[in-house]
Each structure stands twice: as structure tokens, then as C-alpha cells.
Design a protein around this motif. Structure first.
Motif, short mmCIF file in Angstrom:
data_model
loop_
_atom_site.label_atom_id
_atom_site.label_comp_id
_atom_site.label_asym_id
_atom_site.label_seq_id
_atom_site.Cartn_x
_atom_site.Cartn_y
_atom_site.Cartn_z
N GLU A 162 0.80 3.67 -3.23
CA GLU A 162 0.13 4.96 -3.07
C GLU A 162 1.11 6.14 -3.10
OE1 GLU A 162 -3.14 5.54 -2.91
OE2 GLU A 162 -3.48 3.40 -3.28
N ILE A 163 2.34 5.91 -2.67
CA ILE A 163 3.32 7.01 -2.62
C ILE A 163 4.61 6.55 -3.32
CG2 ILE A 163 4.24 8.82 -1.10
CD1 ILE A 163 2.60 7.65 1.17
N MET B 187 0.83 -1.20 0.00
CA MET B 187 0.00 0.00 0.00
C MET B 187 0.87 1.25 0.00
SD MET B 187 -3.26 -0.85 2.51
CE MET B 187 -3.98 0.80 2.30
N MET B 188 1.93 1.24 0.80
CA MET B 188 2.79 2.42 0.90
C MET B 188 3.50 2.71 -0.43
SD MET B 188 2.74 4.02 3.76
CE MET B 188 2.09 3.82 5.43
N ALA C 137 -5.56 4.25 6.15
CA ALA C 137 -6.35 3.45 5.21
C ALA C 137 -6.06 1.96 5.40
CB ALA C 137 -6.03 3.87 3.78
N ARG D 141 0.96 12.38 4.27
CA ARG D 141 0.48 11.43 3.27
C ARG D 141 0.74 10.00 3.73
NH1 ARG D 141 2.11 11.49 -3.07
NH2 ARG D 141 0.47 10.11 -3.84
N HIS D 142 1.87 9.77 4.35
CA HIS D 142 2.17 8.43 4.87
C HIS D 142 1.21 8.06 6.00
CE1 HIS D 142 5.87 8.90 2.54
NE2 HIS D 142 6.07 7.59 2.71
N VAL E 227 -2.10 6.97 4.38
CA VAL E 227 -2.07 5.61 3.82
C VAL E 227 -2.10 4.59 4.95
CG1 VAL E 227 -0.73 3.96 2.47
CG2 VAL E 227 -0.90 6.33 1.72
#
Length: 617
Positions: A552-553, A548-549, A610, A603-604, A607
Motif C-alpha cells: 500500500e505504501i 500490506m504495508m 485496515a 497513511r501508515h 493501513v
């Protein structure tokens, strides 16, 4: 014709070179398969070659070649592939080194273990750093050397034959005489290349590559790039890349400032090549000052896999050297473990050398330092009542290189201590692999021995590595502080969002004492009816979080093993990366994250939130 075609293609690769190939020291685990490593990269590269496709986007998409630049990287792999193809060899048979002597030592090591004789041939003189007497006496290697005038006159023998040839430029095609098993070509300023000749010698290839992985490094990206330019007769502006006295003195002064010690500092081509010089230097000191006594390297079984593996590789070569396990993490207390081991070794009058990380990796634990000092300075006696030999504490400070252990009045100033750090982490910010070491005033004699073996193995930091360290180290402590602030904030967020998770990180009290790492490890809460099910589900959650990390980034979060990087956030699972060669039962299947001072922390956090929300679904 074939050679010309290869040269023309490599010229186009040089023009379209992905910048990461020159500047990255660590692999991306999301496009890396360790079991395939070099072959996956070269299979893809050869496909592009056959299509005459040197587009930058196609080159960038190739699977990662090897790991770090120790075992290899894209440019060293391409250099080896090119030379192999031009000489009808398997690419695996051509291996490049930053060191002049390491490929020779690699063959000697295997022959020692196989009890096989070796002859070393040379034209003019042996490399200046090749100390024949010390290599036989300390490393235990057996060989004879012989000067020759004409290679055509060399006859085949049962012994393994190595030919050392110092060259000005890298040529394309060679005469690979069957009387020679290994051609070691030395290029001053660049490193060396070893060519394995004959199918019977293929059994050496993995062993030679393993020496490059554990005791030295491959030819660096920058030098491999220069070698490819020479190989293809590509014009380039020649630079004097000899280390200037000023750069070396600057780096030594910076190491002294950062460590708080005023003794001699040394810089090596990597953290592991530094550690290797430390181990071999201490072994020689023991042979000279405590002859006929057993040498014991005391090593945590779950520490960084390179440390663990290298220590055991050294012990495998020498009858008087043995590894003793030192449990340090989880339910085990480092101080109690050291005390127990030193008491046992003291009774048999052995020489104790302790290798330990503070904080530990991956669980980021710091022992009680007053208790550690007391245990290390305690006087012990042998069974016969004589004073036991005091230990040497070899301190891996990679996680917290800013903490002062060594200077006058510091916690380990009265213990024979050598501190070292991996340069690919905070010292260079990930720009090069060069590591360094420094001791306290009680280790001056030992450091001289370490330096001697650093030079014998030709593992001193390269000119460019000194240059990078001189540029990056002045800002190191500030970067450490900024990265710690981000890490602490992220850790607190994780604790609030997912209370059942176990976060391994330093306490506020330790942070006040200067222990401000930017790495933490995470035991995620799991589920299942049996221990096996819970473990399996936890491992799936580990990968889910990391994926996911990095999905997403992608511009900041990488699936990588780096630490101390200049920007972004790196994620890994120690059991499948840094503990690759550690025994299965000692591996840690947890998440390890390392943050920098430059990253989008909000942002981290989003995520991660989430990820937590997905656990309820």
C-alpha cells in the motif's frame, strides 16, 4: 573477443546504472532470497548480458544481491562476474574486499581449522598493515612468507600457496599459474580481489565469503564502480580519495560529542568490522596482561546474528577463548544474568568480556542502570581468595547512540566500557556502513589495542565513509528525536487499535532518561487450538501485515532490516533477517518496525487500521 564483448556490455551497464546500486546499504527483502543471494542476481544479470540488454528498468528489477554491502551487492557481484568470465572462472571463485588483508586472513583461518600449512608469496613487500608476528601470536594462524622475483619459477607444493600482488590498475585477463592456489590482488584506494584457482580449492569459497560477511566488508559500491570503470577502460575523472586529516578529525570530534566521552574514537568500515577489532584487541591485551588465563566472551544468544556468529567464530579459532551465553530478554533480566555469570567466572579467575545491546534487540528492553552499574563494579574473588579480574563491558549502542554512558559521572564511567554503533543506522542515515567505537577513561590502553587490530585487518573506514559520517552525524540527534516522536505516536495508535497485541517499546520514563529509539517490535494476537497452530497463524499474520504495508505504501514502507534511515519506514521479522545465524530456539518470530522522522504517519496508521479490520473478517 569474449573479453571485448564483456567490456562493451559493462560500459552500457555503467551508463544505465540504477542509482540505488551506488547509494543503498541494505537489501530489500521482498526481492531477496538468502539461500540464492548472489546466484539469483547473477543468473538474471547473465541473461541480460546474453540478450545484450542493459536497460535501467531491467537492471533495477534483478533480485537483490547478498545483504548490506558486507557480503556483497550488485556492483561487487558484477565486478567479480566480469573478472571471472574473462578468466574462465566460476564467478563464485572471485571475491572482492574493501580490506587488503582480510582475504589473506580468510584463507589462513580455514587452514588453521583444517590444520593445513600455508605459504604466502609476494614480489616486493608485504602489505604494510600485515603484521606477521601479531597475526601468528594473537590470531593463532600458521604460515610462512617468501619473497619471489619470478612467478614462473614457483613450484607446486602440498601447502596452500597465496600470492600477494599489488597492482596499479585492474586488468582483464590473467595468467593463473597452477602453482598458485589463491591470487590476492591489492589495489590501493579500492581494496582487494582474491581469485580461487583450481577446483580443489572451491571448498574455501564459502569460508572466504563468510569472513567478508562477519569480519569485514566487500569492496564498497563506489570503489566497485571505479574498479569497473578501470576494467572497461572507461574514462573518468580521477579524484584524490585519500582520507583528509580534517574529515577524520571531524568524525572523531563528533563521536566524542555524541557519546559524551573525550577519549580516542575509532571509525571502521562496518559495525561488525569494528566489533572484530574490539574482540581481537581485547584478546591481545589479555594475552599480555593475564597470560594463561581463560578468556570468556559473554554474549546474549538471541542478539543480532552477526554479533553472535562472529563471537563464536573467534572462539572456534583459539583454545583459550570461549563463549558464555547471557540471557537478557523476555523472562530473563540482564542484570541478574550478568551477576550470575560474573560470579561463576570470577571463581575460576577467567577474563570476562561482556557484549550486550542496550536497548536489547529486538524487544527494546533497558535494564535498571543503577543495578547494572552495581553488578559490573562489584568486587569478586577467586576460589583461592584473590581478587577476580574486573569485566570489560562492550556496549552495542546502535539503537540509542545518543545516550551518554561513558563521560565523567555517567552510569558506566567507573566500569571499563567500550561503546560501539553500526554506522549504517543513525550515524550515516543508511548512506554507508561505517561503524565507530569509543571508550571511557578506563579503556585508553584497550582502545590502543583495538586500533592496532583495526589497522591489521585494514578495516578502518574508507575516505568516502569518513566524508559521509562527517556530513550526516551533526544532524543525528535531531533525526533521532524526530524519529522517536513518529514511533511513539504509531505505537500508541497500535495499542488503541489492537489492544491484545504486545508492543515492545521503551516506557515514557526511559524516554525521559534519553532512551528514544525509533524501533519497536510487535507480538500479534493469534488463534488456534494448539501452540503449534497459534505459532503458525501468528507467523502468517506477521507477513500479512508487512505485505500490506509495503504494497500500500511502496514509496515509503520497505521490507528491509535497516534502522535510523533518513526517510520512510522499514519492516522485518528478526528470526528471518537479523537473527539469521542465531540458534532456532533463540529466534524471535515477531514483527520489527523502524520509523524515520520523514514519513507519512497518517497513511501508515490507515493501513494498520485496515489490517486490524481484516482480522475480523
Amino acid at each position: 573477443m569474449k573479453t571485448n564483448k564483456i567490456q562493451d556490455y559493462i560500459k552500457n551497464v555503467i551508463i544505465n546504472l540504477p542509482t540505488d546500486w551506488l547509494n543503498l546499504t541494505t537489501h530489500r527483502l521482498d526481492i531477496y532470497n538468502e539461500s540464492l543471494a548472489k546466484t539469483a542476481f547473477l543468473d538474471g544479470f547473465e541473461k541480460l548480458y546474453l540478450e545484450n540488454n542493459a536497460e535501467q528498468n531491467e537492471l533495477s528489477a534483478l533480485p537483490t544481491a547478498y545483504d548490506y554491502i558486507r557480503l556483497g551487492h550488485p556492483l561487487s557481484s558484477i565486478l567479480e562476474w566480469s573478472i571471472a568470465k574473462m578468466n574462465d572462472l566460476n564467478p563464485e571463485a572471485v571475491i572482492s574486499f574493501s580490506s587488503k588483508t582480510a582475504p589473506i586472513l580468510a584463507v589462513l583461518r580455514k587452514n588453521l581449522l583444517d590444520n593445513k600449512a600455508t605459504r604466502i608469496l609476494y614480489f616486493d613487500k608485504l602489505p604494510e598493515c600485515f603484521d606477521e608476528e601479531v597475526i601468528k601470536r594473537v590470531y593463532g594462524y600458521k604460515f610462512k612468507t617468501q619473497k619471489i622475483e619470478n612467478i614462473q619459477a614457483v613450484e607446486s607444493v602440498e601447502e596452500t600457496t597465496i600470492l600477494i600482488d599489488t597492482k596499479e590498475d585492474i586488468s582483464a585477463e590473467r595468467n593463473l599459474y597452477t602453482s598458485i592456489d589463491f591470487f590476492v590482488e591489492i589495489y590501493n584506494g579500492l581494496g582487494s580481489i582474491i581469485l580461487t584457482n583450481g577446483l580443489d580449492n572451491n571448498k574455501y569459497i564459502n569460508e572466504i565469503q563468510h569472513v567478508r560477511r562477519r569480519e569485514t566488508i566487500s569492496m564498497t559500491p563506489q570503489n566497485s564502480y571505479r574498479a569497473l570503470q578501470e576494467l572497461t577502460s572507461t574514462s573518468y575523472e580521477k579524484e584524490d580519495k585519500n582520507t583528509t586529516k580534517k574529515e577524520k578529525e571531524t568524525v572523531q570530534s563528533l563521536i566524542q560529542q555524541i557519546s559524551g566521552s573525550e577519549t580516542k574514537a575509532l571509525a571502521a568500515s562496518s559495525g561488525l568490522s569494528m566489533q572484530y577489532a574490539i574482540m581481537m584487541g581485547l584478546i591481545e591485551d589479555a594475552l599480555e596482561n593475564h597470560p594463561n588465563k581463560e578468556i570468556k566472551f559473554i554474549v546474549p544468544p538471541n542478539c543480532y546474528g552477526g554479533t553472535n556468529d562472529q563471537a563464536r567464530r573467534v572462539a572456534a579459532c583459539l583454545d583459550n577463548v570461549e563463549i558464555v551465553d547471557l540471557p537478557v530478554d523476555g523472562d530473563n533480566d540482564m542484570v541478574q544474568s550478568i551477576n550470575k555469570v560474573l560470579n561463576t567466572l570470577g571463581e575460576i579467575d577467567a577474563i570476562p568480556y561482556i557484549i550486550a545491546e542496550i536497548p536489547t534487540n529486538p524487544r527494546v528492553e533497558v535494564p535498571n542502570l543503577d543495578d547494572l552499574k552495581a553488578v559490573l563494579t562489584a568486587k569478586r574473588t577467586t576460589k583461592s581468595g584473590e581478587q577476580a579480574i574486573d569485566p570489560v563491558f562492550i556496549l552495542d549502542q546502535t539503537f540509542c547512540p545518543n545516550v551518554h554512558f561513558l563521560g565523567e559521572g555517567e552510569i558506566l564511567s567507573e566500569v571499563r566500557t567500550i561503546s560501539y554503533a553500526s554506522g549504517s543506522k543513525f550515524p550515516s542515515g543508511g548512506k554507508c556502513t561505517a561503524g565507530y567505537c569509543i571508550g571511557n577513561t578506563k579503556t585508553n590502553r584497550l582502545i590502543d589495542k583495538v586500533e592496532k587490530h583495526l589497522l591489521i585487518c585494514d578495516n578502518e573506514a574508507t575516505a568516502l565513509q569518513y566524508e559521509i559520517l562527517a556530513e550526516q552525524m551533526p544532524s543525528m540527534n535531531q533525526r533521532i528525536e524526530s524519529a522517536y516522536k513518529n514511533t511513539k505516536a504509531f505505537v500508541e495508535f497500535i495499542k488503541n487499535e489492537l489492544p491484545p497485541a504486545k508492543v515492545n517499546f521503551v516506557s515514557d520514563e526511559l524516554a525521559k532518561d534519553g532512551f528514544t529509539p525509533s524501533v519497536f517490535s510487535l507480538d500479534l494476537p493469534t488463534f488456534g487450538d494448539t501452540p503449534e497452530e497459534r505459532e503458525e497463524n501468528k507467523r502468517k499474520l506477521n507477513l500479512k501485515l508487512i505485505n500490506m504495508m509495503i504494497t500500500e505504501i511502496p514509496e515509503e514502507s520497505k521490507y528491509c532490516v535497516s534502522y535510523g534511515q533518513l526517510k520512510g519506514c522499514y519492516w522485518t521479522i528478526p528470526a528471518t533477517s537479523t537473527q539469521g545465524t542465531t540458534k532456532e530456539g533463540d529466534k524471535d518470530y515477531i514483527v520489527r518496525a523502524s520509523l524515520s522522522g520523514q514519513m507519512d504517519l497518517d497513511r501508515h496508521k490507515a493501513v494498520f487500521k485496515a489490517f486490524v479490520n481484516s482480522l475480523d473478517q
